[in-house]
Structures are given as C-alpha cells and as structure tokens.
Design a protein around this motif. Structure first.
Motif, mmCIF file in Angstrom:
data_model
loop_
_atom_site.group_PDB
_atom_site.id
_atom_site.type_symbol
_atom_site.label_atom_id
_atom_site.label_comp_id
_atom_site.label_asym_id
_atom_site.label_seq_id
_atom_site.Cartn_x
_atom_site.Cartn_y
_atom_site.Cartn_z
ATOM 1 N N ALA A 20 -13.980 -86.406 19.614
ATOM 2 C CA ALA A 20 -13.177 -87.580 19.967
ATOM 3 C C ALA A 20 -13.777 -88.886 19.464
ATOM 4 C CB ALA A 20 -13.022 -87.656 21.484
ATOM 5 N N ALA A 21 -14.932 -88.824 18.818
ATOM 6 C CA ALA A 21 -15.671 -90.039 18.460
ATOM 7 C C ALA A 21 -14.899 -90.963 17.527
ATOM 8 C CB ALA A 21 -17.019 -89.674 17.850
ATOM 9 N N ALA A 26 -12.126 -96.173 16.761
ATOM 10 C CA ALA A 26 -10.949 -96.914 16.292
ATOM 11 C C ALA A 26 -10.255 -97.632 17.443
ATOM 12 C CB ALA A 26 -9.982 -95.966 15.582
ATOM 13 N N HIS A 27 -10.084 -96.947 18.561
ATOM 14 C CA HIS A 27 -9.423 -97.550 19.725
ATOM 15 C C HIS A 27 -10.235 -98.721 20.278
ATOM 16 C CE1 HIS A 27 -7.324 -97.975 23.525
ATOM 17 N NE2 HIS A 27 -8.490 -97.828 24.144
ATOM 18 N N ALA A 52 -18.536 -108.130 18.371
ATOM 19 C CA ALA A 52 -19.199 -106.838 18.202
ATOM 20 C C ALA A 52 -18.149 -105.810 17.824
ATOM 21 C CB ALA A 52 -19.919 -106.422 19.472
ATOM 22 N N ALA A 53 -18.569 -104.844 17.029
ATOM 23 C CA ALA A 53 -17.702 -103.730 16.649
ATOM 24 C C ALA A 53 -18.451 -102.434 16.910
ATOM 25 C CB ALA A 53 -17.316 -103.828 15.174
ATOM 26 N N CYS A 54 -17.736 -101.441 17.363
ATOM 27 C CA CYS A 54 -18.327 -100.135 17.605
ATOM 28 C C CYS A 54 -18.422 -99.395 16.275
ATOM 29 C CB CYS A 54 -17.475 -99.355 18.602
ATOM 30 S SG CYS A 54 -18.223 -97.792 19.097
ATOM 31 N N THR A 55 -19.603 -98.872 15.974
ATOM 32 C CA THR A 55 -19.798 -98.112 14.741
ATOM 33 C C THR A 55 -20.010 -96.628 15.003
ATOM 34 O OG1 THR A 55 -22.180 -98.563 14.728
ATOM 35 C CG2 THR A 55 -20.752 -100.107 13.523
ATOM 36 N N ALA A 92 -16.215 -93.836 31.117
ATOM 37 C CA ALA A 92 -17.571 -94.346 30.902
ATOM 38 C C ALA A 92 -17.552 -95.680 30.160
ATOM 39 C CB ALA A 92 -18.408 -93.327 30.133
ATOM 40 N N THR A 93 -16.706 -95.802 29.138
ATOM 41 C CA THR A 93 -16.642 -97.071 28.405
ATOM 42 C C THR A 93 -15.968 -98.140 29.252
ATOM 43 O OG1 THR A 93 -14.654 -96.306 27.242
ATOM 44 C CG2 THR A 93 -16.757 -96.089 26.085
#
Length: 104
Positions: A20-21, A26-27, A52-55, A92-93
């Motif tokens: 699911a990563a 992307a979401h 910030a962006a999630c990588t 969790a997020t």
C-alpha cells in the motif's frame, strides 16, 4: 550485511505496508500536505519547515523531504508503534497528524 545476525536475517518478514506504500505516499502528498509539514515541524526536527512531501512509508513511519528557509532536508517521522498491517496505515498517519497539530 553486518547490521543483522544471520538468524535475524533468516527470520525477517516482508513489510506488510509495502503493498500500500505507493498509494499512501500519493494520497498523503495530494491531500495532506499541511499535515506533512506539521509532522516535520513537530516530530521531524525541522520547526522551520515551510512544506514537506512524503517520499516513503513503511511499517515504522514516514520519510519526508522538507523545505525550509535553509534549504531542502530529509527526515523520518516514526509511528508510535510498528504497524502489523497496511490496514493500520490510515489511522496511524491520521494520529500523527492530530498529534502534530496539537503540539504546535
């Protein structure tokens, strides 16, 4: 690989979040940019983060690319507990986002 014993390596299991990563990254980037910046400020060690962006994401937490007035940096924000399944990723997020907003 010297960071794990042979026994640890042999008993390792695939990360349950891995399937699911990509969708989660992307979401988060498309819909939760403000929350990611708040996490970088509150938990990532960058109180001056503009954005910030999630990588990346795994069972232990989120990898973030952070933009500050000083430049670009990278940090990691850990989940309070290791996730046992991808089904736990959303809650969790969301909890990290709530905690980050309350600590600012």
């Amino acid at each position: 690989m010297d960071s794990a014993t042979g026994e640890q390596y042999a008993s390792a299991e695939p990360d349950p979040v891995a399937p699911a990563a990509a969708g989660a990254v992307a979401h988060l980037n498309a819909d939760h940019a403000d929350a990611l910046a708040a996490m970088a400020r509150a938990f990532g060690g960058y109180p001056d983060a503009d954005t910030a962006a999630c990588t990346g994401v795994d069972r232990y937490g989120l990898d973030l690319r952070v933009h500050t007035p000083r430049g670009v940096a990278y940090t990691r924000v850990g989940f309070p507990e290791r996730l046992a399944s991808a089904d736990q990723l959303r809650s969790a997020t969301a909890e990290l986002a709530r905690s980050a907003r309350h600590s600012s």
